[in-house]
Design a protein around this motif. Sequence first.
Motif, PDB file in Angstrom:
ATOM      1  N   THR A  57      13.911   0.047   9.572  1.00 15.63           N
ATOM      2  CA  THR A  57      12.891  -0.808  10.171  1.00 15.63           C
ATOM      3  C   THR A  57      11.631  -0.803   9.309  1.00 15.63           C
ATOM      4  N   ALA A  58      10.901  -1.905   9.363  1.00 11.53           N
ATOM      5  CA  ALA A  58       9.646  -1.986   8.616  1.00 11.53           C
ATOM      6  C   ALA A  58       8.659  -0.959   9.150  1.00 11.53           C
ATOM      7  N   ALA A  59       7.871  -0.378   8.241  1.00 11.39           N
ATOM      8  CA  ALA A  59       6.920   0.669   8.617  1.00 11.39           C
ATOM      9  C   ALA A  59       5.718   0.074   9.348  1.00 11.39           C
ATOM     10  N   ASP A  60       5.044   0.946  10.108  1.00  9.59           N
ATOM     11  CA  ASP A  60       3.771   0.543  10.711  1.00  9.59           C
ATOM     12  C   ASP A  60       2.742   0.340   9.604  1.00  9.59           C
ATOM     13  N   LEU A  61       1.860  -0.619   9.792  1.00 10.69           N
ATOM     14  CA  LEU A  61       0.836  -0.925   8.802  1.00 10.69           C
ATOM     15  C   LEU A  61      -0.484  -0.247   9.155  1.00 10.69           C
ATOM     16  N   PRO A  62      -1.300   0.077   8.133  1.00 16.35           N
ATOM     17  CA  PRO A  62      -0.992  -0.049   6.704  1.00 16.35           C
ATOM     18  C   PRO A  62       0.022   1.014   6.264  1.00 16.35           C
ATOM     19  N   THR A  63       0.718   0.721   5.174  1.00 18.93           N
ATOM     20  CA  THR A  63       1.734   1.648   4.690  1.00 18.93           C
ATOM     21  C   THR A  63       1.718   1.696   3.171  1.00 18.93           C
ATOM     22  N   ILE A  64       2.217   2.792   2.639  1.00 18.70           N
ATOM     23  CA  ILE A  64       2.448   2.943   1.196  1.00 18.70           C
ATOM     24  C   ILE A  64       3.949   2.837   0.998  1.00 18.70           C
TER      25      ILE A  64
END
Length: 329
Positions: A57-64
């Motif tokens: 799943t896409a990470a929570d933002l902001p992300t590296i």
Amino acid sequence: MHAIRLHAFGPAENLVHERTKDPLPAPGQVRVAVAAAGVHLLDTHLREGRPGPYPITAADLPTIPGREIAGTVESLGEGTDPAWLGREVVAHIGAAPGGYAELAVVDAEKLHPLPAGLDAAEAVAMIGTGRTTLGIVQFTDLGPGSVALVTAAAGGIGTLLVQYAKNTGATVVGLAGGPAKTARVTENGADLAVDYTLPDWPRRVRSHLEALGRPATVVFDAVGGITARAAVDLLAPGGQHLVYGTSGGRTPALGEKELAERGITSRSVLGPAMIEKGGGMRALETRSLAEAAAGRLRPTVQRFPLAEAAEAHRALETRGTVGKVVLVP
């Protein structure tokens, strides 16, 4: 530290090189001074907020972003084995990103010592791309009687598949887009390198194989679409179509009737079956690094400065890269 951060899902321009807080290693973790960070096609999907076919799943933002790193352990979390401090290591971080940075944290259990003779960028290529390559080849029995067609043969996995197949004594036909890439495929050891952007490429491959008197026995397919369909049409009875990507779109249907009549098989080789067959991800990583350390597999690496992560993403998305893409802080 400096890192690449993503504050909003979208195009490559949303990857921002900026200063942020140094990460702190939790118990059982280490902090690594990153010397190289891998860029994967998955990263471009996650940047847009769409993981696609990947079970992430896409990470929570902001992300590296970034899940593959190599560098030197410079700090330890509580309870971490002190023997890791100061060692050069490589690791696939796993589900949690953080690799596009000068510093990254990773669970100590995921670390591998950096093998002698490999630089950080090469090790990063083998920890992800290399392990996938070894996972793919488990599904076929390559040898002197084999004829392998490798699509995207100038890519990270394709480069290693060509080498692996040649090491078994197989005949290898590498497909790549454009003269510069086909030249690299030839340099990598393929018996024939063909530009699949030219309309008559199947005729050229068929003529070459007929001259050898040896039809294609396996297609390693990262492209899909009409290119894959044409490659599958070159398979002899008993041939295998092994799919590990669809960058060119879905392959026109291979129905059960056609597969049965021709006596060929078609299957996707990524996912749990590959992991289970290989004895787990760590076992595949260990074998991959060992193959590179022994010189049997040598990745091609295209390096970008960390600050140019957006350009690296654009190049990867437009098929403007050769080999494994790596960011260097």
